[in-house]
Motif scaffolding. Structure first.
Motif, PDB file in Angstrom:
ATOM      1  N   VAL A  23      48.079   4.064 109.404  1.00  0.00           N
ATOM      2  CA  VAL A  23      47.251   5.271 109.396  1.00  0.00           C
ATOM      3  C   VAL A  23      48.102   6.491 109.734  1.00  0.00           C
ATOM      4  CG1 VAL A  23      45.142   6.315 110.303  1.00  0.00           C
ATOM      5  CG2 VAL A  23      45.362   3.818 110.231  1.00  0.00           C
ATOM      6  N   HIS A  36      42.706   7.151 115.201  1.00  0.00           N
ATOM      7  CA  HIS A  36      43.360   6.441 114.104  1.00  0.00           C
ATOM      8  C   HIS A  36      42.589   5.188 113.681  1.00  0.00           C
ATOM      9  CE1 HIS A  36      45.741   3.065 115.972  1.00  0.00           C
ATOM     10  NE2 HIS A  36      46.106   2.781 114.730  1.00  0.00           N
ATOM     11  N   GLY A  96      41.485   4.841 109.778  1.00  0.00           N
ATOM     12  CA  GLY A  96      41.944   3.639 109.098  1.00  0.00           C
ATOM     13  C   GLY A  96      40.793   2.776 108.611  1.00  0.00           C
ATOM     14  N   VAL A  99      46.362   6.812 104.454  1.00  0.00           N
ATOM     15  CA  VAL A  99      46.312   5.439 104.970  1.00  0.00           C
ATOM     16  C   VAL A  99      46.941   4.504 103.947  1.00  0.00           C
ATOM     17  CG1 VAL A  99      44.833   3.573 105.804  1.00  0.00           C
ATOM     18  CG2 VAL A  99      44.198   5.971 106.244  1.00  0.00           C
TER      19      VAL A  99
END
Length: 225
Positions: free
Chosen positions: A11, A73, A77, A215
């Motif tokens: 990510v 994150h 993600g 990502v």
């Protein structure tokens, strides 16, 4: 012993797909409550996400030491992973509350309250070189976020984050921290963190911000627990 499939995405990569913060993603139906913390610790990522309901985007997030109500994150993600697996949700559901998701091309972003996330010791340094010269081993407690302007008019920041309180010597890309910094500075930011991860924020006053990035698709792994 049970074999568990773990999909690992990166990510906040740079535009060329380099760097980024690894995130473990697990089907939450396969790991009971009592095992989630242990599995997350043994996987060793800064965070692991358990997807409890892919269709509704319902998630739980664990570090090596505790469950988190929100983290940047993992949400970015997970949003990208769900989209790739046929669940392009516009809202994620985590213990902190609903998290709106937006997508522009291959860039995914989430919107969150900037009061969420871990408390940080903020240290503005004089130059990117000083940030890069910092020794992570000298930070032995708490959460410390080092940053400097790389290009102040353009809103570009060079940063590093150390989180020994979560058993993370250095966090490669920290979404919730940069939303907090966005609110402190009251402006949109482009943060280059760690080895070279890229995070993009927008300020949504008075108390919200978005954080987004690229990502890299999932790499499956097998973990035995």
């Amino acid at each position: 012993m049970t074999d568990l499939r773990v999909e690992v995405v990166r990510v906040f990569t740079d535009p060329d797909g380099r760097f980024g913060n690894p995130l473990g993603i697990v089907d939450g139906r396969l790991v009971g409550e009592r095992d989630r913390q242990r599995v997350a610790a043994e996987l060793g990522y800064s965070e692991t996400v358990y997807v409890d309901d892919a269709a509704t985007g319902t998630l739980r997030i664990y570090t090596a030491t505790r469950e988190m109500a929100f983290a940047g994150h993992p949400n970015v993600g997970a949003a990208a992973w769900l989209h790739a697996h046929g669940h392009p949700v516009d809202t994620l559901h985590v213990p902190a509350g609903p998290i709106p998701v937006t997508r522009s091309g291959d860039l995914f972003a989430v919107r969150a309250d900037t009061t969420w996330g871990s408390p940080w010791d903020w240290r503005q340094l004089s130059s990117p070189e000083e940030v890069l010269a910092a020794d992570p081993t000298t930070y032995t407690a708490g959460h410390t976020f080092l940053w400097s302007w790389q290009d102040e008019p353009a809103g570009i920041i060079r940063a590093r984050a150390f989180a020994p309180a979560m058993n993370v010597t250095e966090d490669e890309a920290t979404g919730s921290a940069v939303t907090q910094l966005t609110a402190q500075l009251a402006r949109n930011l482009h943060v280059i963190q760690g080895a070279g991860s890229h995070l993009y924020t927008t300020y949504d006053p008075p108390t919200h911000a978005t954080v987004g990035g690229h990502v890299l698709p999932a790499e499956p792994r097998t973990f035995t627990f």
